[in-house]
Design a protein around this motif. Sequence first.
Motif, PDB file in Angstrom:
ATOM      1  N   ALA A  44      12.263   9.744   4.531  1.00 10.41           N
ATOM      2  CA  ALA A  44      13.055  10.501   5.509  1.00 10.41           C
ATOM      3  C   ALA A  44      12.333  11.787   5.911  1.00 10.41           C
ATOM      4  O   ALA A  44      12.280  12.149   7.094  1.00 10.41           O
ATOM      5  CB  ALA A  44      14.426  10.818   4.938  1.00 10.41           C
ATOM      6  N   ILE A  45      11.760  12.469   4.931  1.00  8.01           N
ATOM      7  CA  ILE A  45      11.016  13.698   5.233  1.00  8.01           C
ATOM      8  C   ILE A  45       9.776  13.374   6.055  1.00  8.01           C
ATOM      9  O   ILE A  45       9.443  14.075   7.002  1.00  8.01           O
ATOM     10  CB  ILE A  45      10.652  14.441   3.937  1.00  8.01           C
ATOM     11  N   ALA A  47       9.437  11.059   8.162  1.00 10.41           N
ATOM     12  CA  ALA A  47       9.827  10.728   9.529  1.00 10.41           C
ATOM     13  C   ALA A  47      10.144  11.975  10.345  1.00 10.41           C
ATOM     14  O   ALA A  47      10.050  11.962  11.568  1.00 10.41           O
ATOM     15  CB  ALA A  47      11.039   9.803   9.512  1.00 10.41           C
ATOM     16  N   VAL A  48      10.507  13.070   9.692  1.00  9.86           N
ATOM     17  CA  VAL A  48      10.937  14.280  10.390  1.00  9.86           C
ATOM     18  C   VAL A  48       9.824  15.329  10.475  1.00  9.86           C
ATOM     19  O   VAL A  48       9.633  15.959  11.507  1.00  9.86           O
ATOM     20  CB  VAL A  48      12.185  14.876   9.686  1.00  9.86           C
ATOM     21  N   VAL A  49       9.108  15.523   9.375  1.00  9.32           N
ATOM     22  CA  VAL A  49       8.104  16.585   9.302  1.00  9.32           C
ATOM     23  C   VAL A  49       6.820  16.143   9.996  1.00  9.32           C
ATOM     24  O   VAL A  49       6.268  15.081   9.659  1.00  9.32           O
ATOM     25  CB  VAL A  49       7.825  16.969   7.836  1.00  9.32           C
ATOM     26  N   THR A  54       5.522   8.463   7.248  1.00  7.07           N
ATOM     27  CA  THR A  54       6.566   7.935   6.371  1.00  7.07           C
ATOM     28  C   THR A  54       5.968   7.270   5.134  1.00  7.07           C
ATOM     29  O   THR A  54       6.550   7.325   4.058  1.00  7.07           O
ATOM     30  CB  THR A  54       7.463   6.930   7.120  1.00  7.07           C
TER      31      THR A  54
END
Length: 159
Positions: A44-45, A47-49, A54
């Motif tokens: 999840a991190i 995918a965002v950062v 991923t």
Amino acid sequence: MKRIMLVLIAGSSLAACATNDGLGNVADNSTVRAGAIGAAGGAAIGAVVPGISTVEGTAIGAAVGAIADATGVLRRNDGRTVAGYGGSGWAEIDGTVRNDVAIQQRVIARYDTNRDNELDRAEGQLADRDLKRLMDTDNNGNISDDEYNRNRDYALRSI
């Protein structure tokens, strides 16, 4: 190259956690579960950062989760880890009853003679002998699921 090294380091860390007692015994389910939870959070991190994929996030999260569980970072106030109480004595106890939290608490209360909230090998052997005496009704040396379900309450009252 840097990303490949991160993934390799994270993967080797997770593999190192798979043997947490030095004897080649595979880690308990909680270490694997903590690694899986860490992998999900890392994905999840990732995918965002920006700058972290991923795949990298998954590998790093899995390694961190497994290491945190295997090293006891996730200990509770009563000495239990998320997997239960520590010590090599738990390997001596029949696997059918080993993961029951109520039995773990009774075993620690009765058989942990040095009160370190860990079960050493001799303490585990005594606990296993008594649990088999109470629960192994067919005397085959193993506690079956049926024997466990039938005799659990009696064993909890007796140990």
